[in-house]
Design a protein around this motif. Structure first.
Motif, PDB file in Angstrom:
ATOM      1  N   CYS A 100       0.780  -1.227   0.000  1.00 56.49           N
ATOM      2  CA  CYS A 100       0.000   0.000   0.000  1.00 56.49           C
ATOM      3  C   CYS A 100       0.819   1.288   0.000  1.00 56.49           C
ATOM      4  N   ALA A 101       1.830   1.356   0.834  1.00 55.35           N
ATOM      5  CA  ALA A 101       2.566   2.610   0.974  1.00 55.35           C
ATOM      6  C   ALA A 101       3.448   2.895  -0.233  1.00 55.35           C
ATOM      7  N   LEU A 102       4.124   1.893  -0.739  1.00 56.02           N
ATOM      8  CA  LEU A 102       5.012   2.102  -1.889  1.00 56.02           C
ATOM      9  C   LEU A 102       4.248   2.552  -3.133  1.00 56.02           C
ATOM     10  N   SER A 121       5.686  -0.070 -14.319  1.00 56.07           N
ATOM     11  CA  SER A 121       6.766  -1.008 -14.652  1.00 56.07           C
ATOM     12  C   SER A 121       7.050  -1.945 -13.478  1.00 56.07           C
ATOM     13  N   LEU A 122       6.874  -1.458 -12.259  1.00 55.93           N
ATOM     14  CA  LEU A 122       7.032  -2.312 -11.084  1.00 55.93           C
ATOM     15  C   LEU A 122       5.959  -3.403 -11.071  1.00 55.93           C
ATOM     16  N   PHE A 123       4.727  -3.032 -11.430  1.00 52.21           N
ATOM     17  CA  PHE A 123       3.654  -4.025 -11.502  1.00 52.21           C
ATOM     18  C   PHE A 123       3.868  -5.012 -12.639  1.00 52.21           C
ATOM     19  N   VAL A 179      -2.061  -8.646  -6.670  1.00 58.50           N
ATOM     20  CA  VAL A 179      -2.796  -9.604  -5.840  1.00 58.50           C
ATOM     21  C   VAL A 179      -2.674  -9.222  -4.374  1.00 58.50           C
ATOM     22  N   ILE A 180      -1.492  -8.798  -3.959  1.00 54.18           N
ATOM     23  CA  ILE A 180      -1.298  -8.394  -2.563  1.00 54.18           C
ATOM     24  C   ILE A 180      -2.168  -7.185  -2.230  1.00 54.18           C
ATOM     25  N   ILE A 203      -4.274  -8.045   5.034  1.00 57.15           N
ATOM     26  CA  ILE A 203      -2.863  -7.839   5.366  1.00 57.15           C
ATOM     27  C   ILE A 203      -2.733  -6.922   6.577  1.00 57.15           C
ATOM     28  N   PHE A 204      -3.522  -5.860   6.610  1.00 62.36           N
ATOM     29  CA  PHE A 204      -3.465  -4.947   7.749  1.00 62.36           C
ATOM     30  C   PHE A 204      -3.983  -5.603   9.028  1.00 62.36           C
ATOM     31  N   ILE A 205      -5.027  -6.394   8.931  1.00 67.09           N
ATOM     32  CA  ILE A 205      -5.547  -7.083  10.116  1.00 67.09           C
ATOM     33  C   ILE A 205      -4.518  -8.082  10.641  1.00 67.09           C
ATOM     34  N   GLY A 206      -3.884  -8.828   9.729  1.00 67.78           N
ATOM     35  CA  GLY A 206      -2.847  -9.783  10.141  1.00 67.78           C
ATOM     36  C   GLY A 206      -1.653  -9.088  10.766  1.00 67.78           C
TER      37      GLY A 206
END
Length: 121
Positions: free
Chosen positions: A21-23, A38-40, A48-49, A56-59
């Motif tokens: 999320c942050a990046l 280009s990163l994707f 997918v992440i 992800i945040f809950i975990g």
């Protein structure tokens, strides 16, 4: 040993919030959308992440809470009497606390870019 494992797992989980999320939010906010695309294209797993952002945040939050409880419980545990073991114990406690606070920092950065900044815009 459990405390170190929990710290490393919380660091791993909170690093996931940075990656998912942050990046991407940082790259878009500084005008590097082409770099993000280009990163994707290189790492399509990032899409997918980012779909499972809430999970992800809950975990990560769960791991941070568990690690924080273990940190609190281990804070007052005595170290061995042997000087070398006592030094190792003290260093391990300090390192564990540093890793924990780095994890919390990563989580806060990810939370800010994923939820707080978009809600303000």
């Amino acid at each position: 040993m459990k405390n170190k494992l929990a710290d490393y797992l919380s660091l791993f989980a909170s690093s996931g919030t940075i990656i998912c999320c942050a990046l991407p939010a940082l790259l878009v906010s500084i005008g590097a959308g082409a770099a993000l695309s280009s990163l994707f294209s290189i790492f399509p797993q990032l899409i997918v992440i980012s779909i499972y952002k809430a999970q992800i945040f809950i975990g990560a939050f769960t791991m941070l809470v568990i690690s924080g409880v273990l940190q609190y419980r281990a804070k007052n545990l005595p170290c061995p009497i042997d000087e070398k073991k006592a030094d190792a114990c003290t260093k391990a406690k300090k390192l564990s606390l540093i890793i924990y606070f780095i994890s919390v920092g990563f989580f806060i950065i990810g939370l800010t870019f994923a939820y707080l900044i978009p809600s303000l815009l």
